[in-house]
Scaffold this active site. Sequence first.
Site, PDB file in Angstrom:
ATOM      1  N   ARG A 161      38.784 -19.126 -26.443  1.00 57.73           N
ATOM      2  CA  ARG A 161      37.884 -19.235 -27.598  1.00 57.73           C
ATOM      3  C   ARG A 161      38.713 -19.473 -28.855  1.00 57.73           C
ATOM      4  O   ARG A 161      39.936 -19.396 -28.810  1.00 57.73           O
ATOM      5  CB  ARG A 161      37.102 -17.927 -27.776  1.00 57.73           C
TER       6      ARG A 161
ATOM      7  N   LYS B 269      41.180 -11.688 -16.321  1.00 56.38           N
ATOM      8  CA  LYS B 269      42.596 -11.390 -16.532  1.00 56.38           C
ATOM      9  C   LYS B 269      43.385 -11.451 -15.221  1.00 56.38           C
ATOM     10  O   LYS B 269      44.568 -11.755 -15.214  1.00 56.38           O
ATOM     11  CB  LYS B 269      42.742  -9.994 -17.148  1.00 56.38           C
TER      12      LYS B 269
END
Lengths: 216, 488
Positions: free
Chosen positions: B333, B137
């Site tokens: 994903r 992140k």
Amino acid sequence: MLNVTEMLEEIKNSPYREIEICAPHTGRVNFAAIQQGSKVEGPHGLWKEKPGTLLCTLDRERNPKPIAAVEKGELCLLHSELEGCFVEAGTRLAVIRHLLTRDEVQAAILKKALHLFTAPERAKYYFVPEIDKKVRTSGSQSVTVKDGMELFIMSRMKREVPLVYTGPAGLIYAVYFTHTSNVDAEQPLIGVCPPDQLAAIQEVIMRVQTEWTEQG
Amino acid sequence: MGKSNKESNVAPAGGLIDVSSHKVLVANRGEIAMRIMRACVKLGVAFTAIFTKEDTASGHVRLAKELGGEKNLYRVSSYHDANELMAVADDAECTAVHPGYGFFAEDFRFARRVSKRDRKLIFIGPSWKIIRELGDKINTKRLARSLNVPTVPGSDRPIYDEMEAERIARTVFDFQVQQGIKRPLVLVKASAGGGGMGIEEVYDIDNFRSVYRRIRNYAMRQFKDEGVLIEQRITDFNHLEVQIVSDRSGKNPVHFGTRNCSIQSTGLQKRLEVAPGFSPDEINYSFDARKVLDDIVHYSLTMARKVGYDNVGTWEWIVTHDGSPFLMEVNTRIQVENGVSARIASVKGEGGVDLLAEQIRIGLGEPLGYNQQDIAFNGVGIEYRLIAEDPDNRFTPWAGLIERFGWQEKPWLTMHTHVPTDVPYEIPTEFDPNLALAIVWGENIEQAKDRGRLFLDSLELKGCKKTGGELKSNVAFLRQKTAGILQF
């Protein structure tokens, strides 16, 4: 009142436990030089630091995992037809016929004598941190529980909720869960011995110690 | 598109890739495993599935037997054990691994191992370097800032030290006070967490330490990593997403529109998703919603191009009440809610888009074969996540026996579920109690809402607990929330 003599007689009539040895994970099986009917040893040594008799190795990703007998006994079944095969997790590899030890008989009888606090849900259980610390350092019998005490963390589906102990006050005499395994609903988490039953429990232990003959 | 016919195997650049020579290990469970298997069948790609003891009764096990046969199904000790997956892949002679979502889907070490081991496999997802770069992140935040993409204020790495954590929290509190925010809030979240797990809000700096310790201990127990992130908690926002798809060239990413995922549980987990993200033609917003959608798509594609993104991925955004977007994170994903975007999309005039098939196809090396101009959107899609939980009790998961589960088939309804409808099903406590995803399509918002309510009202869902008590589900919650979708 617990009839210890009757329970001991019952166990003596069928003093065996069959233990299935299953593949803990996938892998290719290679059996050790052992045959069906052989006697096997469980973990031994002062701290059970010596592994039991090697039954087979399970090779997965170049990591051979030794699978050893978990208890002393007789190898009553060996799936030697699986030699060299890639097996799935949970595949039965062998069965050991194990004669109960004095400690096992004692634990079985105590389970009927103690107050059992059971799991309300299938979940993983932990003691709350301060109790966990005490159990680790001084043993479970150093902890006295009482009704309404926040004793466990119940963990399932990644959520954790506190669980309060309900039942008579007393010492935690036995712990029936581990952090790594789920406990089914209604299965015991701890066995508690109320102070007024301490003498009776110690009597049970003494009776088993004297009346159960350990096999060599 | 989405088929392994000869035309779709021909790359525009002239390369020829035969996806049917591949075999995919479906390294997941439940409904996503079923969608992957069906996508494989659609593409003519063989597959091997896995399951654990707890999942013996799952619909994905049954479907694997039906579509792939007993030989293509392996029981493993855990979905979390990479060695198990590799061993099965080798024994089944798989050439690729599809991680689904969760488990190893965003684990760059796993993706790297898969593609670098002696017997190499294709990881059906972005390359491991991209997962490492965007999965972190903090890196994502740095990259975004370097491209002038707005991000949420807060810590720029996982924090392991209590004193440092408190210092950052104080800075974030002070920053909000300076901004004129009347009720400053700090979010403490497990760095290794995801899907809304391990997140708590702090209203008062004096409570920070106790919250920090609780999250740290939780993170250690659940994720084996006690790193914690500290961020400004933005309240009164909408959670939007941009669906990106890009082939292995990494040069021509396209988007499959936006989604609005603002309807969540109290634990900040998504419960209802809508595509598109806003509907400026049907709803009045206090800001230029069209511009916000265009901006977040533009920012997402800019970042995807910069890193050479090479599979499917989702850029997650917070949009505040004044229409300011902030990048939250990138999910490298396929996501649970991919189907709702696919439902409103068409490619070269053909509907029936299957983003999982697209992911597998491009993951195995086929070129995308179309560009942004070929993608069109029509109508509104709603995805309901049907979950056994108690919304009245902080969405506490419910575990027990599902006795009856059924619905009326409709042309506008797509159901994805691993829960059998012909036999009772015991929900395993090892996993979240997700029951099904229901995707409803309508020509416009009102029709989609009407159909959504019709579906929920006709749903048959009954169950009980061994120790007593009826099934708890979020059906009433979903029905109630349907009225306000896409409104800010």
